[in-house]
Design a protein around this motif. Structure first.
Motif, PDB file in Angstrom:
ATOM      1  N   VAL A 110      19.442  56.669 -20.823  1.00 12.04           N
ATOM      2  CA  VAL A 110      19.586  55.115 -20.568  1.00 12.04           C
ATOM      3  C   VAL A 110      20.413  54.348 -21.787  1.00 12.04           C
ATOM      4  CG1 VAL A 110      17.228  54.853 -21.814  1.00 12.04           C
ATOM      5  CG2 VAL A 110      18.305  53.356 -20.168  1.00 12.04           C
ATOM      6  N   ALA A 111      21.054  53.439 -21.519  1.00 10.36           N
ATOM      7  CA  ALA A 111      21.707  52.582 -22.414  1.00 10.36           C
ATOM      8  C   ALA A 111      21.372  51.136 -22.063  1.00 10.36           C
ATOM      9  CB  ALA A 111      23.218  52.844 -22.547  1.00 10.36           C
ATOM     10  N   LEU A 112      21.535  50.098 -22.884  1.00  8.04           N
ATOM     11  CA  LEU A 112      21.598  48.873 -22.612  1.00  8.04           C
ATOM     12  C   LEU A 112      22.921  48.116 -23.245  1.00  8.04           C
ATOM     13  CD1 LEU A 112      17.782  48.141 -23.503  1.00  8.04           C
ATOM     14  CD2 LEU A 112      18.790  48.280 -21.318  1.00  8.04           C
ATOM     15  N   GLU A 113      23.597  47.311 -22.318  1.00 10.74           N
ATOM     16  CA  GLU A 113      24.662  46.670 -22.385  1.00 10.74           C
ATOM     17  C   GLU A 113      24.982  45.751 -21.714  1.00 10.74           C
ATOM     18  OE1 GLU A 113      27.512  45.428 -25.049  1.00 10.74           O
ATOM     19  OE2 GLU A 113      26.564  47.344 -25.417  1.00 10.74           O
ATOM     20  N   ASP A 114      25.745  44.360 -22.064  1.00 10.38           N
ATOM     21  CA  ASP A 114      25.736  43.242 -21.162  1.00 10.38           C
ATOM     22  C   ASP A 114      27.179  43.918 -20.566  1.00 10.38           C
ATOM     23  OD1 ASP A 114      26.643  40.973 -19.608  1.00 10.38           O
ATOM     24  OD2 ASP A 114      26.567  39.707 -21.430  1.00 10.38           O
ATOM     25  N   LEU A 115      27.214  44.339 -19.311  1.00 11.66           N
ATOM     26  CA  LEU A 115      28.383  44.756 -18.551  1.00 11.66           C
ATOM     27  C   LEU A 115      29.251  43.754 -17.838  1.00 11.66           C
ATOM     28  CD1 LEU A 115      26.858  48.276 -17.242  1.00 11.66           C
ATOM     29  CD2 LEU A 115      28.376  47.868 -19.366  1.00 11.66           C
ATOM     30  N   ASN A 116      28.678  42.782 -17.665  1.00  9.34           N
ATOM     31  CA  ASN A 116      29.131  41.883 -16.900  1.00  9.34           C
ATOM     32  C   ASN A 116      29.619  40.374 -17.172  1.00  9.34           C
ATOM     33  OD1 ASN A 116      26.419  40.997 -16.703  1.00  9.34           O
ATOM     34  ND2 ASN A 116      26.659  41.276 -14.337  1.00  9.34           N
ATOM     35  N   GLY A 117      29.201  40.324 -18.864  1.00 13.29           N
ATOM     36  CA  GLY A 117      29.347  38.982 -19.331  1.00 13.29           C
ATOM     37  C   GLY A 117      28.536  38.030 -18.991  1.00 13.29           C
ATOM     38  N   ASP A 118      27.357  38.276 -18.520  1.00 14.71           N
ATOM     39  CA  ASP A 118      26.550  37.047 -18.011  1.00 14.71           C
ATOM     40  C   ASP A 118      25.204  36.833 -19.030  1.00 14.71           C
ATOM     41  OD1 ASP A 118      25.009  39.113 -17.762  1.00 14.71           O
ATOM     42  OD2 ASP A 118      24.379  38.760 -15.715  1.00 14.71           O
ATOM     43  N   ASP A 119      25.468  37.376 -20.281  1.00 19.15           N
ATOM     44  CA  ASP A 119      24.607  37.222 -21.447  1.00 19.15           C
ATOM     45  C   ASP A 119      23.124  37.905 -21.142  1.00 19.15           C
ATOM     46  OD1 ASP A 119      26.385  35.880 -23.137  1.00 19.15           O
ATOM     47  OD2 ASP A 119      26.084  33.951 -22.271  1.00 19.15           O
ATOM     48  N   ASN A 120      23.217  38.677 -20.211  1.00 21.06           N
ATOM     49  CA  ASN A 120      21.902  39.452 -19.726  1.00 21.06           C
ATOM     50  C   ASN A 120      22.203  40.966 -20.069  1.00 21.06           C
ATOM     51  OD1 ASN A 120      19.960  37.460 -19.091  1.00 21.06           O
ATOM     52  ND2 ASN A 120      21.285  37.269 -17.047  1.00 21.06           N
ATOM     53  N   LEU A 121      21.203  41.567 -20.767  1.00 18.19           N
ATOM     54  CA  LEU A 121      21.682  43.156 -20.629  1.00 18.19           C
ATOM     55  C   LEU A 121      21.440  43.925 -19.469  1.00 18.19           C
ATOM     56  CD1 LEU A 121      19.374  44.058 -23.808  1.00 18.19           C
ATOM     57  CD2 LEU A 121      21.783  43.958 -23.562  1.00 18.19           C
ATOM     58  N   ASP A 122      22.515  44.768 -19.168  1.00 15.28           N
ATOM     59  CA  ASP A 122      22.341  45.651 -17.920  1.00 15.28           C
ATOM     60  C   ASP A 122      22.030  47.035 -18.636  1.00 15.28           C
ATOM     61  OD1 ASP A 122      23.577  43.521 -16.365  1.00 15.28           O
ATOM     62  OD2 ASP A 122      25.286  43.954 -17.545  1.00 15.28           O
ATOM     63  N   MET A 123      21.532  47.672 -17.552  1.00 14.06           N
ATOM     64  CA  MET A 123      20.910  49.071 -17.783  1.00 14.06           C
ATOM     65  C   MET A 123      21.827  50.234 -17.225  1.00 14.06           C
ATOM     66  SD  MET A 123      17.300  50.588 -17.404  1.00 14.06           S
ATOM     67  CE  MET A 123      16.870  50.759 -15.533  1.00 14.06           C
ATOM     68  N   VAL A 124      22.254  51.173 -17.971  1.00 16.44           N
ATOM     69  CA  VAL A 124      23.161  52.247 -17.412  1.00 16.44           C
ATOM     70  C   VAL A 124      22.304  53.477 -17.670  1.00 16.44           C
ATOM     71  CG1 VAL A 124      25.283  53.532 -17.907  1.00 16.44           C
ATOM     72  CG2 VAL A 124      25.363  50.936 -18.329  1.00 16.44           C
ATOM     73  N   THR A 125      22.350  54.204 -16.482  1.00 15.82           N
ATOM     74  CA  THR A 125      21.343  55.439 -16.802  1.00 15.82           C
ATOM     75  C   THR A 125      22.421  56.733 -15.959  1.00 15.82           C
ATOM     76  OG1 THR A 125      20.517  55.353 -14.422  1.00 15.82           O
ATOM     77  CG2 THR A 125      19.327  54.419 -16.084  1.00 15.82           C
ATOM     78  N   THR A 126      22.186  57.707 -16.653  1.00 14.92           N
ATOM     79  CA  THR A 126      22.808  59.055 -16.264  1.00 14.92           C
ATOM     80  C   THR A 126      21.738  60.057 -15.868  1.00 14.92           C
ATOM     81  OG1 THR A 126      23.011  60.028 -18.247  1.00 14.92           O
ATOM     82  CG2 THR A 126      24.772  58.647 -17.656  1.00 14.92           C
ATOM     83  N   SER A 127      22.287  60.823 -14.681  1.00 13.14           N
ATOM     84  CA  SER A 127      21.257  62.059 -14.459  1.00 13.14           C
ATOM     85  C   SER A 127      22.024  63.256 -14.382  1.00 13.14           C
ATOM     86  CB  SER A 127      20.617  61.869 -13.027  1.00 13.14           C
ATOM     87  OG  SER A 127      19.714  62.848 -12.623  1.00 13.14           O
ATOM     88  N   ALA A 128      21.834  64.196 -15.305  1.00 11.19           N
ATOM     89  CA  ALA A 128      22.494  65.391 -15.196  1.00 11.19           C
ATOM     90  C   ALA A 128      22.236  66.406 -13.956  1.00 11.19           C
ATOM     91  CB  ALA A 128      22.385  66.238 -16.626  1.00 11.19           C
ATOM     92  N   ALA A 129      20.938  66.145 -13.821  1.00  9.51           N
ATOM     93  CA  ALA A 129      20.534  67.014 -12.593  1.00  9.51           C
ATOM     94  C   ALA A 129      20.991  66.687 -11.304  1.00  9.51           C
ATOM     95  CB  ALA A 129      19.119  67.087 -12.470  1.00  9.51           C
ATOM     96  N   LEU A 130      21.230  65.344 -11.280  1.00  2.91           N
ATOM     97  CA  LEU A 130      21.976  64.815  -9.809  1.00  2.91           C
ATOM     98  C   LEU A 130      23.439  64.321 -10.100  1.00  2.91           C
ATOM     99  CD1 LEU A 130      19.041  62.270  -8.860  1.00  2.91           C
ATOM    100  CD2 LEU A 130      19.205  64.562  -8.005  1.00  2.91           C
TER     101      LEU A 130
END
Length: 136
Positions: free
Chosen positions: A102-122
């Motif tokens: 899991v990572a947190l970053e403001d991806l869309n510039g709206d001043d709110n953190l967005d969550m990025v997740t990855t799943s190696a199994a899927l």
């Protein structure tokens, strides 16, 4: 890593999958780590991301827990809301399919953190807009 106690030094947060916990080690400011505070989370944390998810000025943490890998029906995210003194309040959220990173970053510039997740199994990457209401 993040400054969880407001002293301008980076502190360390670890995911302890074997003990279903998260450890917080505060930086003493001289290159050594001080007290270890351990927080229980629902299940098998794999990854930790820090950021101010509720926009109160204090560092929080989001933990990805991968329950499906351990034979459970669901995965979990744990949200640790920080108080700026190095203490956290933990809330666990069940999700149908979680992640191992899991990572947190403001991806869309709206001043709110967005969550990025990855799943190696899927073999997938997912993004989602973080909402404070989700943490309430």
């Amino acid at each position: 890593m993040g400054d969880i106690d407001g002293d301008s030094d980076f502190d360390v947060i670890t995911a302890n999958s074997s003990s279903n916990s998260v450890s917080v080690l505060q930086n003493n400011g001289d290159g050594t780590l001080g007290r270890n505070s351990e927080y229980a989370v629902k299940l098998a944390p794999f990854s930790v991301a820090t950021g101010d998810v509720n926009r109160d000025g204090f560092q929080d943490a989001v933990v990805a827990g991968f329950g499906l890998a351990y034979g459970f029906d669901s995965d979990y995210y744990s949200v640790l809301l920080g108080d700026g003194e190095g203490n956290f309040t933990v809330t666990d959220y069940e999700v149908a399919v979680g992640s191992d990173f899991v990572a947190l970053e403001d991806l869309n510039g709206d001043d709110n953190l967005d969550m990025v997740t990855t799943s190696a199994a899927l073999n997938r990457v997912a993004t989602g807009e973080w909402r404070w209401q989700f943490c309430a």
